[in-house]
Design an enzyme around this catalytic site. Structure first.
Site, PDB file in Angstrom:
ATOM      1  N   ASP A   8      14.176  -0.873   2.596  1.00  0.00           N
ATOM      2  CA  ASP A   8      14.756  -1.102   3.912  1.00  0.00           C
ATOM      3  C   ASP A   8      15.758  -2.259   3.775  1.00  0.00           C
ATOM      4  OD1 ASP A   8      15.005  -1.662   6.681  1.00  0.00           O
ATOM      5  OD2 ASP A   8      13.017  -0.895   7.074  1.00  0.00           O
ATOM      6  N   GLU A  17       8.346   2.247  -5.386  1.00  0.00           N
ATOM      7  CA  GLU A  17       8.258   1.974  -3.944  1.00  0.00           C
ATOM      8  C   GLU A  17       8.318   3.268  -3.133  1.00  0.00           C
ATOM      9  OE1 GLU A  17       7.471  -0.053  -1.863  1.00  0.00           O
ATOM     10  OE2 GLU A  17       8.320  -2.051  -2.069  1.00  0.00           O
ATOM     11  N   ASP A  18       7.756   3.217  -1.939  1.00  0.00           N
ATOM     12  CA  ASP A  18       7.889   4.360  -1.026  1.00  0.00           C
ATOM     13  C   ASP A  18       9.225   4.310  -0.295  1.00  0.00           C
ATOM     14  OD1 ASP A  18       6.847   2.020   0.096  1.00  0.00           O
ATOM     15  OD2 ASP A  18       6.019   3.058   1.826  1.00  0.00           O
ATOM     16  N   LYS A  75       0.814  -1.199   0.000  1.00  0.00           N
ATOM     17  CA  LYS A  75       0.000   0.000   0.000  1.00  0.00           C
ATOM     18  C   LYS A  75       0.863   1.272   0.000  1.00  0.00           C
ATOM     19  CE  LYS A  75      -3.264  -2.248   3.175  1.00  0.00           C
ATOM     20  NZ  LYS A  75      -3.855  -2.130   4.560  1.00  0.00           N
ATOM     21  N   GLY A  76       2.076   1.142   0.532  1.00  0.00           N
ATOM     22  CA  GLY A  76       2.892   2.312   0.848  1.00  0.00           C
ATOM     23  C   GLY A  76       3.178   3.243  -0.315  1.00  0.00           C
ATOM     24  N   ARG A  94      -1.252   7.199   6.636  1.00  0.00           N
ATOM     25  CA  ARG A  94      -0.694   7.135   5.282  1.00  0.00           C
ATOM     26  C   ARG A  94      -1.008   8.397   4.477  1.00  0.00           C
ATOM     27  NH1 ARG A  94       0.930   1.694   4.054  1.00  0.00           N
ATOM     28  NH2 ARG A  94      -0.240   0.137   5.211  1.00  0.00           N
ATOM     29  N   ASP A 142       2.886   3.878   6.699  1.00  0.00           N
ATOM     30  CA  ASP A 142       1.940   3.811   7.808  1.00  0.00           C
ATOM     31  C   ASP A 142       2.615   3.739   9.173  1.00  0.00           C
ATOM     32  OD1 ASP A 142       2.850   1.075   7.202  1.00  0.00           O
ATOM     33  OD2 ASP A 142       1.434   0.492   8.764  1.00  0.00           O
ATOM     34  N   LYS A 191      16.898   3.477   2.745  1.00  0.00           N
ATOM     35  CA  LYS A 191      17.661   3.311   3.993  1.00  0.00           C
ATOM     36  C   LYS A 191      18.750   2.278   3.733  1.00  0.00           C
ATOM     37  CE  LYS A 191      14.178   3.830   7.676  1.00  0.00           C
ATOM     38  NZ  LYS A 191      13.440   3.025   8.689  1.00  0.00           N
ATOM     39  N   PHE A 210      12.427   5.479  12.317  1.00  0.00           N
ATOM     40  CA  PHE A 210      11.075   4.978  12.077  1.00  0.00           C
ATOM     41  C   PHE A 210      10.254   6.124  11.490  1.00  0.00           C
ATOM     42  CE2 PHE A 210       7.548   2.294  14.347  1.00  0.00           C
ATOM     43  CZ  PHE A 210       6.764   2.363  13.205  1.00  0.00           C
TER      44      PHE A 210
HETATM   45  C1  PRP Z   1       7.160  -1.525   3.163  1.00  0.00           C
HETATM   46  C2  PRP Z   1       7.506  -0.688   1.950  1.00  0.00           C
HETATM   47  C3  PRP Z   1       8.209  -1.667   1.055  1.00  0.00           C
HETATM   48  C4  PRP Z   1       8.901  -2.585   2.021  1.00  0.00           C
HETATM   49  C5  PRP Z   1      10.345  -2.218   2.135  1.00  0.00           C
HETATM   50  O1  PRP Z   1       5.987  -2.214   2.920  1.00  0.00           O
HETATM   51  O2  PRP Z   1       6.346  -0.156   1.337  1.00  0.00           O
HETATM   52  O3  PRP Z   1       7.299  -2.389   0.247  1.00  0.00           O
HETATM   53  O4  PRP Z   1       8.270  -2.431   3.291  1.00  0.00           O
HETATM   54  O5  PRP Z   1      11.015  -3.036   3.038  1.00  0.00           O
HETATM   55  P1  PRP Z   1      12.138  -4.081   2.630  1.00  0.00           P
HETATM   56  O6  PRP Z   1      13.142  -3.375   1.780  1.00  0.00           O
HETATM   57  O7  PRP Z   1      12.704  -4.499   3.961  1.00  0.00           O
HETATM   58  O8  PRP Z   1      11.494  -5.225   1.916  1.00  0.00           O
HETATM   59  P2  PRP Z   1       5.150  -2.960   4.044  1.00  0.00           P
HETATM   60  O9  PRP Z   1       5.546  -4.404   4.051  1.00  0.00           O
HETATM   61  O10 PRP Z   1       5.279  -2.216   5.330  1.00  0.00           O
HETATM   62  O11 PRP Z   1       3.676  -2.915   3.478  1.00  0.00           O
HETATM   63  P3  PRP Z   1       2.768  -1.628   3.104  1.00  0.00           P
HETATM   64  O12 PRP Z   1       3.419  -0.963   1.916  1.00  0.00           O
HETATM   65  O13 PRP Z   1       1.453  -2.238   2.772  1.00  0.00           O
HETATM   66  O14 PRP Z   1       2.726  -0.729   4.305  1.00  0.00           O
END
Ligand code: PRP
Length: 183
Positions: free
Chosen positions: A104, A100-101, A43-44, A166, A160, A132, A153
């Site tokens: 990580d 992507e948003d 969703k991000g 969001r 979210d 990051k 964070f």
């Molecule tokens: C977040 C973000 C990326 C992912 C990045 O999504 O939107 O998709 O984590 O992290 P990574 O590099 O460690 O894989 P999340 O799983 O929180 O779902 P969301 O977008 O629905 O909030």
């Protein structure tokens, strides 16, 4: 409540707009004369994809995916579960840009890129608003990066805080007080 949970605004609305314009310019230049398939990772990425796509002037289509990755801290290759997928007859003729948003650990995008390549995509590039790099568990370099941020964070602008906030027009850092109150 928002004051209590906010330590500081990390990326204000104006800066997001500047970043989005810069990235769109790079993308427009790189894909000139081509057709692009923009892939929003729900969703991000919803806010960023929406704003970025408004400034992309090469012919494009949009697709949506939703995945969840999970692994443990000792294992670098988190499993990826596809919650929402798409398919298209012309998959092997498409130039995909996965948006992507935030990156990580790198698990989500590295898995998604492999998935698209395995399905025969003509090309796959990635674009993230926030990166990051200090949190990487797998080696992954996005093609377009909005802003490199420290390991804090963050929430807002698609990201979210326990599924809320969001819709904020900026990216903020969660306060220590709020985090401590959860313990
Ligand atoms: C977040 C973000 C990326 C992912 C990045 O999504 O939107 O998709 O984590 O992290 P990574 O590099 O460690 O894989 P999340 O799983 O929180 O779902 P969301 O977008 O629905 O909030």
């Amino acid at each position: 409540m928002l004051d209590f949970i906010t330590k500081k605004i990390l990326v204000p609305q104006e800066e997001i707009e500047t970043i989005v314009s810069r990235l769109a310019e790079e993308i427009n230049r790189d894909y000139e004369g081509k057709k692009l398939v923009i892939v929003c990772v729900l969703k991000g990425s919803i806010m960023f994809t929406a704003d970025l796509s408004k400034k992309i002037n090469v012919v494009n289509e949009m697709e949506f995916v939703r995945v969840s990755t999970y692994g443990n801290s000792t294992e670098s290759s988190g499993e990826m579960k596809v919650l929402l997928d798409f398919d298209r007859e012309d998959f092997t003729e498409c130039d995909f840009l996965i948006v992507e948003d935030i990156i990580d650990s790198g698990n989500t995008l590295s898995r998604l890129v492999s998935n698209f390549k395995n399905r025969g995509a003509k090309s796959v590039k990635t674009c993230t608003l926030l990166d990051k790099p200090s949190r990487r568990k797998v080696e992954f370099e996005p093609d377009y990066v909005g802003k490199v941020i420290p390991d804090e964070f963050v929430f807002g602008y698609g990201l979210d805080l326990f599924e809320e906030y969001r819709g904020l027009p900026y990216v903020a850092v969660v306060s220590e007080e709020y985090l401590n109150s959860l313990k």
